[in-house]
Write a protein that holds these residues in place. Sequence first.
Motif, PDB file in Angstrom:
ATOM      1  N   ARG A 242      -1.889  15.399  13.518  1.00 59.17           N
ATOM      2  CA  ARG A 242      -1.866  13.954  13.740  1.00 59.17           C
ATOM      3  C   ARG A 242      -1.855  13.687  15.233  1.00 59.17           C
ATOM      4  NH1 ARG A 242       2.637   9.540  11.783  1.00 59.17           N
ATOM      5  NH2 ARG A 242       1.529   7.731  12.576  1.00 59.17           N
ATOM      6  N   LYS A 243      -2.697  12.796  15.642  1.00 58.19           N
ATOM      7  CA  LYS A 243      -2.746  12.403  17.049  1.00 58.19           C
ATOM      8  C   LYS A 243      -2.049  11.063  17.207  1.00 58.19           C
ATOM      9  CE  LYS A 243      -6.937  14.897  17.827  1.00 58.19           C
ATOM     10  NZ  LYS A 243      -7.012  15.855  18.759  1.00 58.19           N
ATOM     11  N   TYR A 244      -1.357  10.920  18.303  1.00 55.54           N
ATOM     12  CA  TYR A 244      -0.643   9.685  18.597  1.00 55.54           C
ATOM     13  C   TYR A 244      -1.273   9.023  19.815  1.00 55.54           C
ATOM     14  CZ  TYR A 244       3.082  11.281  15.523  1.00 55.54           C
ATOM     15  OH  TYR A 244       3.800  11.687  14.441  1.00 55.54           O
TER      16      TYR A 244
ATOM     17  N   LEU B 146      -1.327  24.918   7.523  1.00 63.13           N
ATOM     18  CA  LEU B 146      -2.416  24.695   6.577  1.00 63.13           C
ATOM     19  C   LEU B 146      -3.761  24.566   7.270  1.00 63.13           C
ATOM     20  CD1 LEU B 146      -0.712  22.132   4.201  1.00 63.13           C
ATOM     21  CD2 LEU B 146      -1.121  24.553   3.782  1.00 63.13           C
ATOM     22  N   GLN B 147      -4.806  25.030   6.580  1.00 66.46           N
ATOM     23  CA  GLN B 147      -6.177  24.923   7.070  1.00 66.46           C
ATOM     24  C   GLN B 147      -6.738  23.565   6.681  1.00 66.46           C
ATOM     25  OE1 GLN B 147      -8.150  28.145   5.125  1.00 66.46           O
ATOM     26  NE2 GLN B 147      -7.277  29.699   6.448  1.00 66.46           N
ATOM     27  N   SER B 148      -6.409  22.561   7.463  1.00 69.74           N
ATOM     28  CA  SER B 148      -6.937  21.229   7.203  1.00 69.74           C
ATOM     29  C   SER B 148      -6.815  20.394   8.467  1.00 69.74           C
ATOM     30  CB  SER B 148      -6.162  20.544   6.077  1.00 69.74           C
ATOM     31  OG  SER B 148      -6.575  19.196   5.948  1.00 69.74           O
TER      32      SER B 148
ATOM     33  N   THR C 260      -1.534  13.885   2.959  1.00 71.86           N
ATOM     34  CA  THR C 260      -1.320  14.885   1.910  1.00 71.86           C
ATOM     35  C   THR C 260      -2.315  14.677   0.771  1.00 71.86           C
ATOM     36  OG1 THR C 260       1.030  15.103   2.427  1.00 71.86           O
ATOM     37  CG2 THR C 260       0.348  15.740   0.222  1.00 71.86           C
ATOM     38  N   LEU C 261      -2.460  13.429   0.348  1.00 72.06           N
ATOM     39  CA  LEU C 261      -3.430  13.126  -0.710  1.00 72.06           C
ATOM     40  C   LEU C 261      -4.836  13.538  -0.297  1.00 72.06           C
ATOM     41  CD1 LEU C 261      -2.184   9.610  -1.884  1.00 72.06           C
ATOM     42  CD2 LEU C 261      -1.885  11.814  -3.045  1.00 72.06           C
ATOM     43  N   LYS C 262      -5.179  13.285   0.972  1.00 73.07           N
ATOM     44  CA  LYS C 262      -6.504  13.659   1.470  1.00 73.07           C
ATOM     45  C   LYS C 262      -6.687  15.174   1.485  1.00 73.07           C
ATOM     46  CE  LYS C 262      -7.264   9.515   4.220  1.00 73.07           C
ATOM     47  NZ  LYS C 262      -7.378   8.953   5.576  1.00 73.07           N
ATOM     48  N   MET C 263      -5.611  15.916   1.823  1.00 71.03           N
ATOM     49  CA  MET C 263      -5.704  17.379   1.833  1.00 71.03           C
ATOM     50  C   MET C 263      -5.983  17.916   0.434  1.00 71.03           C
ATOM     51  SD  MET C 263      -2.941  18.912   4.516  1.00 71.03           S
ATOM     52  CE  MET C 263      -1.794  17.592   4.884  1.00 71.03           C
TER      53      MET C 263
ATOM     54  N   ASN D 163      -3.228  32.030  17.816  1.00 66.12           N
ATOM     55  CA  ASN D 163      -3.280  33.206  16.947  1.00 66.12           C
ATOM     56  C   ASN D 163      -2.414  33.071  15.696  1.00 66.12           C
ATOM     57  OD1 ASN D 163      -0.804  33.413  18.221  1.00 66.12           O
ATOM     58  ND2 ASN D 163      -0.996  35.593  18.668  1.00 66.12           N
ATOM     59  N   CYS D 164      -1.829  31.901  15.470  1.00 59.40           N
ATOM     60  CA  CYS D 164      -1.016  31.688  14.278  1.00 59.40           C
ATOM     61  C   CYS D 164      -1.927  31.587  13.062  1.00 59.40           C
ATOM     62  CB  CYS D 164      -0.192  30.413  14.412  1.00 59.40           C
ATOM     63  SG  CYS D 164       0.826  30.077  12.952  1.00 59.40           S
ATOM     64  N   PRO D 165      -1.710  32.446  12.065  1.00 56.52           N
ATOM     65  CA  PRO D 165      -2.568  32.381  10.872  1.00 56.52           C
ATOM     66  C   PRO D 165      -2.284  31.112  10.072  1.00 56.52           C
ATOM     67  CG  PRO D 165      -0.808  33.970  10.561  1.00 56.52           C
ATOM     68  CD  PRO D 165      -0.706  33.488  11.981  1.00 56.52           C
ATOM     69  N   SER D 166      -3.310  30.614   9.419  1.00 60.69           N
ATOM     70  CA  SER D 166      -3.137  29.445   8.559  1.00 60.69           C
ATOM     71  C   SER D 166      -3.542  29.816   7.142  1.00 60.69           C
ATOM     72  CB  SER D 166      -3.950  28.264   9.085  1.00 60.69           C
ATOM     73  OG  SER D 166      -5.304  28.602   9.159  1.00 60.69           O
TER      74      SER D 166
END
Length: 119
Positions: free
Chosen positions: A94-96, A87-89, A34-37, A7-10
């Motif tokens: 990131r998955k590890y 952020l909405q992206s 960041t560049l991709k975002m 429920n955390c708004p982005s």
Amino acid sequence: GLHLRENCPSVNLHEFTDCSFIRIDAHVNLGMRTLKMFEEAEILPRVKVKVPQLVTAFQLAEHGIGATFISDKLVTGNESTLHFFKLQSKQAERKYSLLLPHNVYVPNAVIEFIKLFRQ
């Protein structure tokens, strides 16, 4: 950990088009994401300074130099001068992965590290 709740708004990156950014070098994973975002949002960021490390960007942001992207692992909850946004992206996550060789003894320390990592 509030950002991990469903429920955390982005917010959309377009909310920050008037901000000056502290950009992290693209050789750092978050710098590349960041560049991709910005690319996804079709935004050309106003970059005030480019830095080689997350911690440097974080410290400069704390001193009011500009906005930046950081890992949630740096946040302690004692930051009085910063505001944090989810952020909405898909690039914001990131998955590890951990890789272990097959049929090889795995020390207890490694097993405990994996348990800690999964938390």
